[in-house]
Design a protein around this motif. Structure first.
Motif: not given
Length: 978
Positions: A576-583, A622
């Protein structure tokens, strides 16, 4: 087929089942006929009819790995000789063929089969097949794997004789009528009285056809076969219950076992439907009473020592004539249930549990039948549900995908769950572990909640059990600052001006090589610190997707502080990318684990290089990352310091700023200086220079004085009462706010004036003293320190503020602040001393004994959501806000003795008053916005300075004619002047 022995008799099968009527008793079929059935697609293969008809062939079916283990644990076990064998292709499933030795075949004439489930896993068994049975042979079709396969083909392998240890094992299972004297066994059956004192397996007393159905059927026959099986099971259970005969096994569970072995398997809801339908149909057993008695007698004969009694005893001796005297109960039934629950939930093996439970039953004086059905069955269901929760919790914590799949299959099989139900339970358990307990308050009760004393690991910087996000650009010094923090906690010394609570530190350095960590620890002097040997542990790797390693270390070491360097390095395997809110969800999970062990955390993260980004917008990834932590500490390289003679202190060298923004409270900016490397061991890496907004450390000292006063008095005091004793001045508001933010003191509405606050130390009881039947607080009798020569302070009268005025003041406060910045013509640097050139703003410094603060709102306090330097005014009581923004008349503008009456005002105004347009605009803005508290300050100053004429008022304010008229109108309405 040609490779099979000529004396092997075959029967056609469809999938796994023979389909010809009375196939067990029909004459042998030709192999040509069977091939025709297969070619006509009536059959999908053929099976070997075991027993005497095929020359005494016995087939042993290993239905699962536990069946193989059971065979190896038999008495006098020897390795099985090589013989013909085959498999369906499923793991742990195989069959082997043996010939019964010639001398034993007569004794096996009436032997059909024996299925051994005791000692095997659920759904698995060890089965011996002889007369009236069949085993499907390769290359017949298998509904799950496609085809049966030879392990040892009859072309290359001969059928071996049954080993002696297996003969000895099977002989007790042979029908007793043929192995014992018929008269002896008949005498035993005549003497047998039901119920017996043992629990008979339910599968031993149902019809043979029902026993066969337990192995499952093919599609098309599942419902009818299920109904027939359920009717027999329920009917047999009802009969056994009616005669008080105890039994092992549950009709419901056996029906579900049947459904799981069907091809394709029946869904749990279909099995439940069949079971309920059979319950409503008045089920009766397929066997009559005599046959059921015979089944029970045969099982009891082969599984007890009753044989010895009849072999050694004379005729007509009733084996059950001796009845044990019933024991008197020693414990109540409630106590028995309580003790039984403890045993079922404990980690006992099955035999130990059975013995302990039976002892409890005897002590409680409960019959065996009632104990099993009325007590143990409900308790087992309860325990089964608890174990299901534990197993699903284990599944949610498992990170190995292969182990997860195995756990899921095991849980679904053991508890008859489909995928949808399983996932529903997983979601429920995960939600229970992450969702905090809901608490509901009324508004009044919620507003009366008092803060509890904050437990700080490092006062003002990091509370116990909370997470601080430490960010900076590369090579600024994040890891160095983390080393200083770790050293302070291990040794219990100061860091950034605060003494840390001594404790243990777990340092997770997955961002660097072990060699680099060793060198940095040596540079700081960790190797010279005695406490480091026991209070410091280092982990060189952590995967945030698998927190079991961290939790194991937290459980064992119990650190007070965990430093993670860095967030990026421990999240590489998340996908999961750190820019993804799921991070951010993984950070919340990390926080939950740390909070469980009451461990604080410094989480190091990077900032982006976007020069236009400011505040928390510089943090990489994020926006939910900073929102997931308690506070943010942003370290930045320092610009040149104007008042420092050393011009070499430029950005990127040894000056650093640390902006600390907790979730609640004001933002603080600290000034740090990196010491020469040679001094790191003795003095630390960073030298703390203080608060940029409080270089003299006055606010900290003033806070200590306030705490000492509140602790000494033990009362709730208003601002004016505190200031009367300490003489701090208007900066006291900031001091009180800081103490509240640190949870060192509480505040509440004053009973004298609801628009004012009272303050008291946390955990100090409220002591209120009533005097003269008036709700007032007892004043503190103490002589305040003398005031230095400064402008006179005007205390605001908040009682004159109504609700509407309060709302208007809050709406206009930001406009006022922006107007001031425009008038000043420049943006105020938050790192420098604030100086105002406005005539209405007091320029006396605060340390001159009560001087007012300037009308400036700190632009650096941009909060979590504001990335620009916009002005933000906190949503506080107007008294608090305007107390720090008191408008006073400059000494140079004080009127002389040239009083002019109102009648001369218009004529003399133009020639005597110099209008300051900026000053006039500001005063007009206050009047337009109904900023009555500020206007009251101005009016009170006019009154105190004995300004009587409007010309003098105009001269002191440098205001225009229209503005002075409006001020005069206000003063008349308030009856300030006559």
């Amino acid at each position: 087929m040609n490779s099979l022995a000529n004396d092997w008799i075959l029967t056609p099968v469809r999938e796994k089942r023979p389909y010809r009527k009375s196939w067990q008793n029909e004459p042998p079929l030709s192999r040509a006929y069977i091939l025709q059935e297969i070619e006509a697609k009536k059959a999908t293969g053929y099976g070997l009819r075991t027993g005497i008809i095929s020359g005494g062939v016995l087939a042993i079916d290993f239905d699962g790995e536990s069946a193989i283990e059971l065979m190896m644990n038999l008495l006098d076990y020897q390795e099985l000789p090589k013989t013909v064998s085959w498999t369906s292709g499923k793991q742990g499933r195989l069959q082997v063929a043996f010939n019964i030795p010639e001398k034993y075949r007569r004794r096996f004439e009436n032997f059909t089969r024996v299925s051994i489930r005791d000692g095997c896993a659920d759904g698995e068994q060890l089965e011996f097949r002889y007369n009236g049975c069949q085993s499907v042979l390769p290359p017949s079709y298998h509904p799950e794997t496609g085809q049966y396969q030879w392990i040892n083909s009859p072309e290359t392998t001969q059928v071996a004789e049954l080993p002696e240890f297996l003969l000895n094992y099977l002989l007790p299972f042979i029908t007793p009528e043929k192995t014992m004297n018929n008269n002896t066994y008949q005498r035993y059956l005549t003497d047998l009285v039901l119920p017996i004192n043992e629990a008979v397996p339910l599968t031993e007393v149902i019809a043979p056809r029902s026993r066969e159905l337990l192995s499952g059927v093919n599609q098309g026959n599942r419902d009818n076969s299920g109904i027939a099986l359920a009717m027999d099971l329920l009917g047999t259970v009802n009969y056994l219950d009616s005669i008080g005969q105890s039994y092992d096994g549950d009709a419901y569970d056996l029906l579900f076992e049947f459904g799981s072995k069907c091809s394709p398997p029946l869904k749990p809801k279909d099995c439940d439907r069949i079971y309920k339908s059979a319950q409503k149909s008045n089920p009766t057993p397929c066997l009559d009473e005599e046959k059921i008695k015979g089944c029970i007698g045969a099982w009891y004969w082969n599984n007890s020592d009753i044989k010895k009694t009849y072999i050694t005893s004379p005729p007509h001796v009733n084996s059950q004539s001796k009845v044990k005297k019933k024991r008197e109960p020693n414990i109540s039934k409630f106590e028995a249930i309580k003790e039984a629950r403890k045993i079922l939930t404990a980690d006992h093996d099955e035999l130990t549990s059975t013995i302990l439970l039976d002892d409890i039953r005897l002590n409680a004086g409960i019959s065996e039948y009632s104990w099993k059905n009325d007590y143990i069955k409900p308790l087992k269901r309860e325990v089964k549900q608890t174990k299901l929760k534990l197993e699903i919790s284990l599944y949610t914590q498992e990170t190995d995908i292969f182990k997860q799949i195995q756990l899921k299959q095991k849980i679904c099989s053991n508890y008859s769950l489909n995928s949808v139900d399983f996932q529903t339970l997983v979601n429920y358990v995960e939600k229970q572990h992450t969702t905090p307990e809901k608490k509901v308050f009324s508004f009044e009760n919620f507003m009366n909640i008092e803060s509890s004393a904050e437990d700080w690991l490092i006062p003002s910087i990091l509370p116990v059990g909370e997470t601080l996000l430490l960010t900076a650009l590369p090579k600024v010094g994040k890891s160095l600052l983390a080393n200083d923090i770790a050293y302070a906690v291990i040794s219990g010394t100061e860091v950034m001006g605060e003494k840390a609570k001594q404790g243990k530190v777990l340092y997770i350095g997955s961002d660097e090589t072990p060699r680099s960590l060793v060198r940095r620890f040596q540079s700081r002097g960790f190797d010279l610190l005695p406490e480091a040997k026991t209070n410091l542990r280092i982990m060189t790797h952590l995967d945030l997707s698998d927190l079991s390693t961290l939790e194991s270390e937290l459980e064992d070491f119990k650190p007070d502080l965990v430093i993670i360097d860095s967030l990026t390095s421990i999240t590489l395997d998340l996908g999961v990318s750190e820019k993804d809110s799921e991070f951010a969800r993984y950070i919340y999970r990390l926080k939950d684990v740390l909070k469980k062990y009451n461990s604080s955390c410094v989480l190091i993260h990077h900032e982006n290089k976007n020069s236009e980004a400011q505040g928390i917008c510089k943090i990489s990834g994020s926006a939910r990352i900073p929102a997931a932590v308690w506070g943010i500490a942003q370290l930045s390289g320092g610009d040149k310091i104007n008042d420092n003679p050393d011009n070499d202190l430029v950005k990127g060298q040894n000056i650093r700023y640390l902006d600390l923004q907790p979730r609640e409270g004001e933002k603080v900016k600290y000034l740090l200086e990196i010491n020469p490397k040679g001094l790191w061991t003795e003095q630390g890496i960073f030298d703390f220079k203080g608060d940029c907004d409080d270089p003299q450390n006055q606010k900290k000292t003033q806070g200590e004085r306030v705490l000492e006063l509140l602790n000494r008095t033990g009362k709730r005091l208003e601002y004016s009462e505190i200031n009367e004793v300490l003489g701090i001045g208007k900066s006291l508001y900031q001091v009180l706010d800081r103490l509240c933010d640190r949870s060192l003191i509480n505040r509440a509405r004053s009973q004298n004036n609801r628009r004012r606050w009272v303050y008291w130390t946390i955990d100090k009881e409220y002591q209120e003293v009533k005097q003269n039947n008036d709700n007032t607080y007892d004043k503190i009798s103490s002589t305040p320190p003398p005031l230095t020569d400064s402008s006179i302070l005007v205390e605001l009268n908040s009682e004159s503020i109504d609700n509407k005025e309060l709302e208007n003041s809050q709406q206009v406060s930001q406009q006022v602040n922006q107007q001031i910045d425009v008038l000043m013509g420049e943006k105020i640097d938050s790192n420098q001393e604030l100086v105002s050139n406005l005539p209405l703003v007091n320029n006396n410094p605060e340390n001159e004994g009560g001087g007012g603060s300037k009308v400036v709102v700190d632009s650096k306090n941009d909060g979590f959501t504001n990335c620009e330097n916009n002005k933000i005014i906190e949503n506080e009581e107007l008294e608090d806000f305007w107390a720090d923004n008191t408008l006073e008349v400059k000494e140079s503008n004080k009127p002389k003795n040239n009083t002019v009456e109102f009648s001369d005002f218009e004529e003399k105004y133009d020639s005597t008053v110099v209008i300051d347009n900026e000053q006039d605009d500001l005063l007009a803005l206050y009047l337009d916005s109904n900023e009555y508290p500020v206007i009251e300050v101005i009016v009170n100053e006019i009154k105190q300075n004995e300004v009587k004429g409007l010309i003098e008022i105009a001269q002191s304010l440098n205001a225009s004619k229209s503005t002075c008229y409006r001020l005069l109108d206000y003063m008349k309405k308030q009856e300030v002047i006559r």
